[in-house]
Scaffold this motif. Sequence first.
Motif, PDB file in Angstrom:
ATOM      1  N   LYS A  35       0.807  -1.220   0.000  1.00  0.00           N
ATOM      2  CA  LYS A  35       0.000   0.000   0.000  1.00  0.00           C
ATOM      3  C   LYS A  35       0.836   1.264   0.000  1.00  0.00           C
ATOM      4  O   LYS A  35       0.352   2.325  -0.397  1.00  0.00           O
ATOM      5  N   HIS A  36       2.096   1.169   0.419  1.00  0.00           N
ATOM      6  CA  HIS A  36       2.964   2.339   0.390  1.00  0.00           C
ATOM      7  C   HIS A  36       3.504   2.593  -1.027  1.00  0.00           C
ATOM      8  O   HIS A  36       4.185   3.595  -1.262  1.00  0.00           O
ATOM      9  N   HIS A  37       3.208   1.675  -1.940  1.00  0.00           N
ATOM     10  CA  HIS A  37       3.487   1.861  -3.377  1.00  0.00           C
ATOM     11  C   HIS A  37       2.142   1.791  -4.104  1.00  0.00           C
ATOM     12  O   HIS A  37       1.957   1.009  -5.035  1.00  0.00           O
ATOM     13  N   TRP A  38       1.207   2.607  -3.656  1.00  0.00           N
ATOM     14  CA  TRP A  38      -0.196   2.496  -4.019  1.00  0.00           C
ATOM     15  C   TRP A  38      -0.436   2.461  -5.518  1.00  0.00           C
ATOM     16  O   TRP A  38      -1.057   1.524  -6.035  1.00  0.00           O
ATOM     17  N   SER A  39       0.029   3.456  -6.236  1.00  0.00           N
ATOM     18  CA  SER A  39      -0.330   3.574  -7.653  1.00  0.00           C
ATOM     19  C   SER A  39       0.419   2.593  -8.534  1.00  0.00           C
ATOM     20  O   SER A  39      -0.052   2.245  -9.627  1.00  0.00           O
ATOM     21  N   GLU A  40       1.584   2.118  -8.086  1.00  0.00           N
ATOM     22  CA  GLU A  40       2.381   1.246  -8.949  1.00  0.00           C
ATOM     23  C   GLU A  40       2.248  -0.238  -8.623  1.00  0.00           C
ATOM     24  O   GLU A  40       2.516  -1.079  -9.480  1.00  0.00           O
ATOM     25  N   ALA A  41       1.814  -0.573  -7.379  1.00  0.00           N
ATOM     26  CA  ALA A  41       1.835  -1.985  -7.013  1.00  0.00           C
ATOM     27  C   ALA A  41       0.672  -2.415  -6.124  1.00  0.00           C
ATOM     28  O   ALA A  41       0.693  -3.526  -5.596  1.00  0.00           O
ATOM     29  N   ALA A  42      -0.339  -1.563  -5.962  1.00  0.00           N
ATOM     30  CA  ALA A  42      -1.456  -1.936  -5.088  1.00  0.00           C
ATOM     31  C   ALA A  42      -2.820  -1.671  -5.720  1.00  0.00           C
ATOM     32  O   ALA A  42      -3.687  -2.546  -5.696  1.00  0.00           O
ATOM     33  N   PHE A  43      -3.021  -0.477  -6.271  1.00  0.00           N
ATOM     34  CA  PHE A  43      -4.349  -0.093  -6.738  1.00  0.00           C
ATOM     35  C   PHE A  43      -4.499  -0.384  -8.230  1.00  0.00           C
ATOM     36  O   PHE A  43      -3.714   0.093  -9.056  1.00  0.00           O
ATOM     37  N   ILE A  44      -5.508  -1.184  -8.552  1.00  0.00           N
ATOM     38  CA  ILE A  44      -5.849  -1.490  -9.947  1.00  0.00           C
ATOM     39  C   ILE A  44      -7.090  -0.683 -10.296  1.00  0.00           C
ATOM     40  O   ILE A  44      -8.181  -0.972  -9.792  1.00  0.00           O
ATOM     41  N   PRO A  45      -6.982   0.343 -11.138  1.00  0.00           N
ATOM     42  CA  PRO A  45      -8.120   1.225 -11.405  1.00  0.00           C
ATOM     43  C   PRO A  45      -9.283   0.544 -12.115  1.00  0.00           C
ATOM     44  O   PRO A  45     -10.439   0.904 -11.901  1.00  0.00           O
ATOM     45  N   ASP A  46      -8.972  -0.455 -12.982  1.00  0.00           N
ATOM     46  CA  ASP A  46     -10.030  -1.064 -13.789  1.00  0.00           C
ATOM     47  C   ASP A  46      -9.691  -2.531 -14.023  1.00  0.00           C
ATOM     48  O   ASP A  46      -8.739  -2.851 -14.738  1.00  0.00           O
ATOM     49  N   LEU A  47     -10.466  -3.414 -13.428  1.00  0.00           N
ATOM     50  CA  LEU A  47     -10.225  -4.843 -13.588  1.00  0.00           C
ATOM     51  C   LEU A  47     -10.411  -5.309 -15.032  1.00  0.00           C
ATOM     52  O   LEU A  47      -9.927  -6.392 -15.404  1.00  0.00           O
ATOM     53  N   LEU A  48     -11.113  -4.522 -15.829  1.00  0.00           N
ATOM     54  CA  LEU A  48     -11.337  -4.897 -17.232  1.00  0.00           C
ATOM     55  C   LEU A  48     -10.196  -4.460 -18.147  1.00  0.00           C
ATOM     56  O   LEU A  48     -10.271  -4.677 -19.361  1.00  0.00           O
ATOM     57  N   ASP A  49      -9.156  -3.876 -17.572  1.00  0.00           N
ATOM     58  CA  ASP A  49      -7.962  -3.474 -18.330  1.00  0.00           C
ATOM     59  C   ASP A  49      -6.845  -4.465 -17.997  1.00  0.00           C
ATOM     60  O   ASP A  49      -6.098  -4.268 -17.038  1.00  0.00           O
ATOM     61  N   PRO A  50      -6.706  -5.539 -18.779  1.00  0.00           N
ATOM     62  CA  PRO A  50      -5.767  -6.608 -18.413  1.00  0.00           C
ATOM     63  C   PRO A  50      -4.309  -6.169 -18.435  1.00  0.00           C
ATOM     64  O   PRO A  50      -3.510  -6.653 -17.626  1.00  0.00           O
ATOM     65  N   THR A  51      -3.953  -5.272 -19.361  1.00  0.00           N
ATOM     66  CA  THR A  51      -2.550  -4.863 -19.486  1.00  0.00           C
ATOM     67  C   THR A  51      -2.086  -4.089 -18.258  1.00  0.00           C
ATOM     68  O   THR A  51      -1.056  -4.402 -17.653  1.00  0.00           O
TER      69      THR A  51
END
Length: 251
Positions: A111-127
């Motif tokens: 979670k301390h690397h939220w945007s790069e390794a924790a939060f997935i904005p859209d599960l329908l975006d596989p890449t």
Amino acid sequence: MVDHDALTRDDPQCAVAAVPAGGVAVYRGWMLRSDQYTAFTEALTARGVTLRTNSDQYCRAHELPGWYPSLAPVTPTSTWTTSAQRIAFDQARTRLGAGAAVLRDYTKSMKHHWSEAAFIPDLLDPTTAWQIATRFIELRADDFTGGFVLRAFEHFTTAEVRTWWINGACALIGAHPDTPDELPPADVDLTTLTPLIAALDLPFVTVDLAQRDDGTWRVVELGDGQVNDRPTTVSPHDFATALLTDALAHR
């Protein structure tokens, strides 16, 4: 009394050499993998020492698949894999459905690397989802445990609150160690949670809670109380007194 470095290099007999023989014990120390904890309990047993939390109980508290089914009504919807393979990740992503998600493994998030390794904005975006999963594996490295866990994103409006439970009863409520100065409100509602924790039949756990934007208190994490930290705003004396008092009351 325990040499953690010896535990992590798979030498449990050396690790417990300074522990007095005989009796029942509670471990307070750094996190251990479930297999390391099992070896730890066996080494202590050879010295006549019984850990209050056995290896099965530790695993159920320490790894999300062990506690999630019992707490599913009060925690974000989750699914997981048993490996780090992309095909398994994509299957789990599809099972969870649409929307945003938070990625972790069985024991920890990044979670301390939220945007790069924790939060997935859209599960329908596989890449993008796989890019985040790949970075998560890089950061966790040898500490990666079990498989991927995907949890539906919920919007929380408070800092996390850490609660401590002994034999299914809440013994202490405090701030989370990551936000020690953000003290919990007086109205944390444990009514729904209490029977669910009691049903887990775990001797010593922590439950981290946060309030969702609809006002509902939700479980963010459950963990083994032996290896979880206290916030600096709870003194060691108050911490020990609360836990010992509650332990004696529920003997």
